[in-house]
Design a protein around this motif. Sequence first.
Motif, PDB file in Angstrom:
ATOM      1  N   ARG A 384     -33.990 -54.386   3.860  1.00 24.84           N
ATOM      2  CA  ARG A 384     -34.328 -53.331   2.906  1.00 24.84           C
ATOM      3  C   ARG A 384     -34.575 -52.008   3.625  1.00 24.84           C
ATOM      4  O   ARG A 384     -34.074 -50.957   3.211  1.00 24.84           O
ATOM      5  CB  ARG A 384     -35.575 -53.714   2.095  1.00 24.84           C
ATOM      6  CG  ARG A 384     -35.384 -54.872   1.160  1.00 24.84           C
ATOM      7  CD  ARG A 384     -36.572 -55.063   0.250  1.00 24.84           C
ATOM      8  NE  ARG A 384     -36.784 -53.902  -0.615  1.00 24.84           N
ATOM      9  CZ  ARG A 384     -37.535 -53.935  -1.709  1.00 24.84           C
ATOM     10  NH1 ARG A 384     -38.150 -55.058  -2.059  1.00 24.84           N
ATOM     11  NH2 ARG A 384     -37.683 -52.855  -2.449  1.00 24.84           N
ATOM     12  N   ALA A 388     -32.114 -48.747   3.307  1.00 25.35           N
ATOM     13  CA  ALA A 388     -32.675 -47.482   2.815  1.00 25.35           C
ATOM     14  C   ALA A 388     -32.426 -46.357   3.811  1.00 25.35           C
ATOM     15  O   ALA A 388     -32.004 -45.254   3.433  1.00 25.35           O
ATOM     16  CB  ALA A 388     -34.169 -47.647   2.546  1.00 25.35           C
ATOM     17  N   THR A 507     -33.031 -51.313  -3.483  1.00 22.46           N
ATOM     18  CA  THR A 507     -32.778 -52.095  -2.268  1.00 22.46           C
ATOM     19  C   THR A 507     -33.177 -53.557  -2.458  1.00 22.46           C
ATOM     20  O   THR A 507     -33.199 -54.324  -1.498  1.00 22.46           O
ATOM     21  CB  THR A 507     -33.577 -51.518  -1.085  1.00 22.46           C
ATOM     22  OG1 THR A 507     -34.982 -51.578  -1.390  1.00 22.46           O
ATOM     23  CG2 THR A 507     -33.179 -50.085  -0.815  1.00 22.46           C
ATOM     24  N   ILE A 575     -26.525 -49.394  -2.652  1.00 27.54           N
ATOM     25  CA  ILE A 575     -27.881 -49.121  -3.149  1.00 27.54           C
ATOM     26  C   ILE A 575     -27.904 -48.487  -4.530  1.00 27.54           C
ATOM     27  O   ILE A 575     -28.948 -48.400  -5.167  1.00 27.54           O
ATOM     28  CB  ILE A 575     -28.624 -48.215  -2.147  1.00 27.54           C
ATOM     29  CG1 ILE A 575     -30.131 -48.307  -2.345  1.00 27.54           C
ATOM     30  CG2 ILE A 575     -28.141 -46.797  -2.223  1.00 27.54           C
ATOM     31  CD1 ILE A 575     -30.917 -47.592  -1.264  1.00 27.54           C
ATOM     32  N   MET A 612     -35.790 -41.855   2.253  1.00 22.86           N
ATOM     33  CA  MET A 612     -35.447 -43.114   1.602  1.00 22.86           C
ATOM     34  C   MET A 612     -36.367 -44.253   2.031  1.00 22.86           C
ATOM     35  O   MET A 612     -36.760 -45.089   1.216  1.00 22.86           O
ATOM     36  CB  MET A 612     -33.990 -43.475   1.901  1.00 22.86           C
ATOM     37  CG  MET A 612     -32.978 -42.706   1.066  1.00 22.86           C
ATOM     38  SD  MET A 612     -33.220 -42.933  -0.700  1.00 22.86           S
ATOM     39  CE  MET A 612     -33.038 -44.708  -0.828  1.00 22.86           C
ATOM     40  N   ASP A 616     -38.745 -46.355  -0.492  1.00 24.30           N
ATOM     41  CA  ASP A 616     -38.637 -47.811  -0.597  1.00 24.30           C
ATOM     42  C   ASP A 616     -39.986 -48.478  -0.340  1.00 24.30           C
ATOM     43  O   ASP A 616     -40.380 -49.415  -1.055  1.00 24.30           O
ATOM     44  CB  ASP A 616     -37.587 -48.321   0.390  1.00 24.30           C
ATOM     45  CG  ASP A 616     -37.413 -49.826   0.318  1.00 24.30           C
ATOM     46  OD1 ASP A 616     -37.052 -50.322  -0.761  1.00 24.30           O
ATOM     47  OD2 ASP A 616     -37.659 -50.501   1.335  1.00 24.30           O
ATOM     48  N   ALA A 630     -35.956 -47.737  -4.990  1.00 24.00           N
ATOM     49  CA  ALA A 630     -36.159 -46.680  -3.995  1.00 24.00           C
ATOM     50  C   ALA A 630     -35.521 -45.367  -4.435  1.00 24.00           C
ATOM     51  O   ALA A 630     -36.072 -44.286  -4.213  1.00 24.00           O
ATOM     52  CB  ALA A 630     -35.576 -47.123  -2.653  1.00 24.00           C
TER      53      ALA A 630
END
Length: 648
Positions: A384, A388, A507, A575, A612, A616, A630
């Motif tokens: 994740r 991101a 994510t 994403i 990002m 997230d 996110a």
Amino acid sequence: MPLGIAGLFSVIALLVHITVPYSQGLSVLVDVITQYDPSDYQHIIINLTYLPRLAVALICGFALAVAGCVMQFVLRNPIASPTTLGVASGAELGMILSILLLPASIEVSGFIPAFIGGCFATALVFILSAKRGFSPVHMVLAGMVVSLFFGSVNTMLLLLNEEHLTSLFVWGAGTLNQNGWESAQILIPLTVIPTLLLLAIERPLSALQLGDDVASSIGVSVKVLKVISLALAIFVTAAVVSEVGLIGFVGIVAPAIARMLGARKLNQQILVSGLVGSSMLLLADLIIQPFSGAGGEMLPTGAMTALLGAPFLLWLLNKKLLQSDMKARESVISTYCHRTLKQVVIPIVGLFVFLVIVAVFVGKDQTGWTIVESVSILQLRIPRVAVAALAGVGLAIAGTIIQRVSTNPMASPEVLGISSGAALALVIGAYFGITADRFQQMLMGTLGASSVTFFIWWMGRKHNFAATHMLLTGIALSAGLDAFLRIALSSGQDNMRALLTWLSGSTYLVSMTEVYLLGSGILVFIITIALIHKWLDIISLGEVAANSLGVDSTRVRMLLLLLVASITTLATIVIGPLSFVGLLAPHMARSLHQYSAKQQLITASLLGAILMMTADWLGRTFWFPWQFPAGLLASLIGGAYFLYLMRK
């Protein structure tokens, strides 16, 4: 002209004949109006559903067109409207907050919070554009940012309170379904009275055409008059939004058509715009009814008006019918301050490393805040965080490239509709079941993004890539593509509903496969950009200068825009479509005094990754056990910062 009007009425009559319930045509409609039989179930259904729907379409179209006409006249802005100035999204936010915050024992008409929200959004647009003298371009840009920001807030509240607000999703796209005459009875006075008041102050309002200084010199209180007229326009918009939801483009298109039909005086423009708006919304609603089930429950009318209005706005831009000041370029960087790349990057890299550690190891569980040591949890978190960060890097690169290629500081993959093009292609693929694997998804997404990119390039080339023209083209394209997305998501199919979280930029449940896919793609793009970054510096000088230095600016722009489409598609597939990241990261890099292409790309990439990763981590931590996409939180964070940036 008379032939055109006769043709329009003929088309409307034909559509009414086709769409009357039970397929009995105009005859049953005449019977219901002249010889209503309350014991006949067909008469009851037509009287309580079909006829009220037609009446509400006529009233709402008239109201939105009048509001748009007044806004354009007062602000001297040919693309001002309830949607472009953020009024509609503010009104929707007011409605949502009233549902969530007011006790059930307090019964308040939806119009009141909608009006307050619309006023708040308009005031925010005025505050943001005050330092630029309320220039048309800056007001539209401020309205666009406010609409995106409020739209993100609305989506987050929808996800937080799905059980209370789930019905607002289709309503938010503008639905005219009726179960009686109550909405029409409410809307008639809320539309007619403000329109009569506007016609009553038509003479002093007309003096605004002479300029504020001249109008003041002949005794007109300019500020008071503008506040009153804009308040009436917001009042009418709030009434429509509270009853039927968001309906876009009527407020832009109808006044433009009215002026094209020869309406010059303000009272003529108001009345003709209203009639055009009524016809436009009624026509859009009649078109979708045969495709939406018995009562038109599936397809939102607001999405259809965007489909009709977006091509008209594009045609308007192509015909150069806008005022000349709409095409003026604005200087973004007025003062320069030298700061080396090392001075800027070292602290950012330190922050990046710190955030990676926090995002991977710090989180929440049932007992509260904790430092994770479990390998199984780390195996879920690492992909994740990596995805991101990589998505932030990719979109920051894409945003930097497109801003330099177009010499437009407000351009980005999100604003110009490139992300929406990739997302729409994927949604269409899912709808028809033809995007089963990653290769097919990438092919469809690249096709959608490339099509939008080519169209923007084609439109921009005709107007020498004027920054404002490309911005407005992107706004029109984004609205049209988002309308398609609304229609697809409103189809009721399970696989379409499953895309809602992905469309917010999620994510959730990504794996190392996505990390490898996105990482390898971003690496290829970084190497490519490293080889051609000097082109970005040269192309920013303008077409004449670039060609004189031996660079074929047309081919270079095509190559760079194709690169933007590819990067955007890759990030969108993994994403989902994101807002503000590609717009914000290059601005943040410039605010840190990184002006060359190489310096801006490196700095923007790191800042995009940080944005990002932060979004997230916040999304999966602060509302534990709930998780928020996110991309949605990045829109909120980036939108808030961008609003601040515009005010500076």
